[in-house]
Design an enzyme around this catalytic site. Structure first.
Site, PDB file in Angstrom:
ATOM      1  CG  ASP A 141       1.350  -4.526   5.156  1.00  0.00           C
ATOM      2  OD1 ASP A 141       2.521  -4.927   5.320  1.00  0.00           O
ATOM      3  OD2 ASP A 141       1.004  -3.332   5.282  1.00  0.00           O
ATOM      4  CE  LYS A 144      -0.936   0.361   3.451  1.00  0.00           C
ATOM      5  NZ  LYS A 144      -0.593  -1.066   3.758  1.00  0.00           N
ATOM      6  CG  ASP A 169       0.816  -2.579   8.826  1.00  0.00           C
ATOM      7  OD1 ASP A 169       1.775  -2.445   8.046  1.00  0.00           O
ATOM      8  OD2 ASP A 169       0.813  -2.093   9.986  1.00  0.00           O
ATOM      9  CG  ASN A 170       0.324   0.352   7.117  1.00  0.00           C
ATOM     10  OD1 ASN A 170       0.408  -0.606   6.357  1.00  0.00           O
ATOM     11  ND2 ASN A 170       1.353   0.807   7.792  1.00  0.00           N
ATOM     12  CD  GLU A 199       6.009   0.166   8.554  1.00  0.00           C
ATOM     13  OE1 GLU A 199       5.137   0.154   9.429  1.00  0.00           O
ATOM     14  OE2 GLU A 199       5.740   0.105   7.360  1.00  0.00           O
TER      15      GLU A 199
HETATM   16  C1  LIG Z   1      -4.091  -4.791  -6.670  1.00  0.00           C
HETATM   17  N1  LIG Z   1      -4.090  -5.680  -5.578  1.00  0.00           N
HETATM   18  C2  LIG Z   1      -2.893  -6.145  -5.103  1.00  0.00           C
HETATM   19  N2  LIG Z   1      -2.691  -7.458  -5.085  1.00  0.00           N
HETATM   20  C3  LIG Z   1      -1.518  -7.949  -4.623  1.00  0.00           C
HETATM   21  N3  LIG Z   1      -0.505  -7.172  -4.179  1.00  0.00           N
HETATM   22  C4  LIG Z   1      -0.689  -5.860  -4.208  1.00  0.00           C
HETATM   23  C5  LIG Z   1      -1.869  -5.267  -4.644  1.00  0.00           C
HETATM   24  N4  LIG Z   1      -1.760  -3.933  -4.500  1.00  0.00           N
HETATM   25  C6  LIG Z   1      -0.531  -3.689  -4.002  1.00  0.00           C
HETATM   26  N5  LIG Z   1       0.116  -4.853  -3.827  1.00  0.00           N
HETATM   27  C7  LIG Z   1       1.447  -5.033  -3.294  1.00  0.00           C
HETATM   28  O1  LIG Z   1       1.360  -4.812  -1.885  1.00  0.00           O
HETATM   29  C8  LIG Z   1       2.458  -4.032  -1.451  1.00  0.00           C
HETATM   30  C9  LIG Z   1       1.958  -2.660  -1.179  1.00  0.00           C
HETATM   31  C10 LIG Z   1       1.945  -2.171   0.024  1.00  0.00           C
HETATM   32  C11 LIG Z   1       1.416  -0.793   0.283  1.00  0.00           C
HETATM   33  N6  LIG Z   1       1.879  -0.406   1.612  1.00  0.00           N
HETATM   34  C12 LIG Z   1       2.012   0.882   1.904  1.00  0.00           C
HETATM   35  O2  LIG Z   1       1.713   1.759   1.108  1.00  0.00           O
HETATM   36  C13 LIG Z   1       2.614   1.241   3.217  1.00  0.00           C
HETATM   37  C14 LIG Z   1       3.091   2.531   3.384  1.00  0.00           C
HETATM   38  C15 LIG Z   1       3.687   2.919   4.582  1.00  0.00           C
HETATM   39  C16 LIG Z   1       4.180   4.281   4.738  1.00  0.00           C
HETATM   40  C17 LIG Z   1       3.874   5.027   5.868  1.00  0.00           C
HETATM   41  C18 LIG Z   1       4.359   6.337   6.012  1.00  0.00           C
HETATM   42  C19 LIG Z   1       5.137   6.898   5.021  1.00  0.00           C
HETATM   43  F1  LIG Z   1       5.610   8.155   5.150  1.00  0.00           F
HETATM   44  C20 LIG Z   1       5.448   6.157   3.880  1.00  0.00           C
HETATM   45  C21 LIG Z   1       4.980   4.858   3.732  1.00  0.00           C
HETATM   46  C22 LIG Z   1       3.815   1.998   5.640  1.00  0.00           C
HETATM   47  C23 LIG Z   1       3.318   0.698   5.460  1.00  0.00           C
HETATM   48  O3  LIG Z   1       3.429  -0.224   6.460  1.00  0.00           O
HETATM   49  C24 LIG Z   1       2.719   0.312   4.267  1.00  0.00           C
HETATM   50  O4  LIG Z   1       2.235  -0.963   4.172  1.00  0.00           O
HETATM   51  C25 LIG Z   1       3.421  -4.063  -2.609  1.00  0.00           C
HETATM   52  F2  LIG Z   1       4.252  -2.994  -2.607  1.00  0.00           F
HETATM   53  C26 LIG Z   1       2.490  -4.053  -3.797  1.00  0.00           C
HETATM   54  O5  LIG Z   1       3.118  -4.524  -4.965  1.00  0.00           O
HETATM   55 MG   LIG Z   2       2.178  -1.904   6.093  1.00  0.00          MG
END
Ligand SMILES: CNc1ncnc2c1ncn2[C@@H]1O[C@H](/C=C/CNC(=O)c2cc(-c3ccc(F)cc3)cc(O)c2O)[C@H](F)[C@H]1O
Ligand SMILES: [Mg+2]
Length: 214
Positions: A141, A144, A169-170, A199
């Protein structure tokens, strides 16, 4: 210098949920996201599917990529069997700090390890650092475009075993096209799509469950 959304979400948990009651923590976050501010937690509808997969797998070892505020961390940890343990990777220190407090409010800190850092840096060190042989369950999650490189890394590091269940997810919104193509075409995975909704909205989204076949 006001508060951040994760901090406001945490305050809603501390004001509305009962310490040690993980169900009330989940309900408080869902209430906050439905009635105050939308946040990118897996949510209650997809969360119910997550619950059913976790209950079916009953993992001793579980990994989550992308903790954010700890909502799905709590949903998973509350269903772990005795001796079960969840490692969750989060590279944003502010999110990790909020998640630790949400997890503690739910009384689940003994089953969960919040690891601060990037998945790509940490995955190669999970075995030596946590004594993990392989994972029974992985929830994806985070960003993406990292789903695909990170499961390939998990494969290369030998952290998946015959029967490991991946749940992503997603896969529709925002979408993970390269990941979906890979797990659906690869002979090493048996995949199934669970249709649902983004969600707290009526937009389409869903979870992809993929069993690693070795
Ligand atoms: C670099 N590797 C990483 N390692 C550990 N944690 C990480 C890493 N990279 C990011 N993180 C961490 O993982 C998380 C990132 C979550 C991203 N999730 C989404 O973008 C996401 C977006 C929507 C969405 C849908 C429609 C809309 F209009 C707007 C948003 C819905 C969803 O359910 C999501 O999960 C956190 F924020 C980041 O620090
Ligand atoms: Mg998500």
């Amino acid at each position: 210098t006001g508060t951040t959304r994760p901090q406001r979400l945490l305050r809603a948990v501390q004001e509305r949920a009962t310490r040690g009651d993980s169900e009330s923590v989940i309900a408080a976050i869902d209430h906050f996201c439905r009635h105050q501010e939308w946040a990118m937690n897996v949510g209650d509808e997809k969360g119910f599917i997550l619950d059913s997969v976790v209950s079916e797998v009953s993992p001793q070892t579980a990994l989550e990529l992308g903790t954010y505020c700890g909502y799905s961390t709590v949903r998973i940890a509350r269903l772990l069997p005795p001796g079960g343990h969840l490692i969750t990777l989060e590279f944003n220190p502010n999110y990790a700090a909020v998640a630790r407090q949400v997890i503690a409010w739910a009384g689940l800190e003994d089953m969960v390890q919040v690891v601060e850092g990037a998945s790509g840096d940490w995955i190669p060190h999970l075995r030596e650092h946590f004594g993990i042989e392989s994972f029974d369950f992985v929830f994806l999650d985070h960003w993406k475009e990292l789903y695909l490189p990170d499961i390939k890394l998990l494969e290369e590091c030998g952290l998946l075993r015959k029967g490991t269940v991946l749940l992503a997810d997603n896969v529709v919104c925002p979408g993970t096209p390269d990941y979906l193509e890979y797990v659906r075409k690869s002979q090493s995975y048996e995949s199934h799509y669970f249709g649902s909704h983004l969600e707290y909205t009526r937009a389409e989204d869903g979870l992809e469950k993929s069993v690693y076949l070795g």
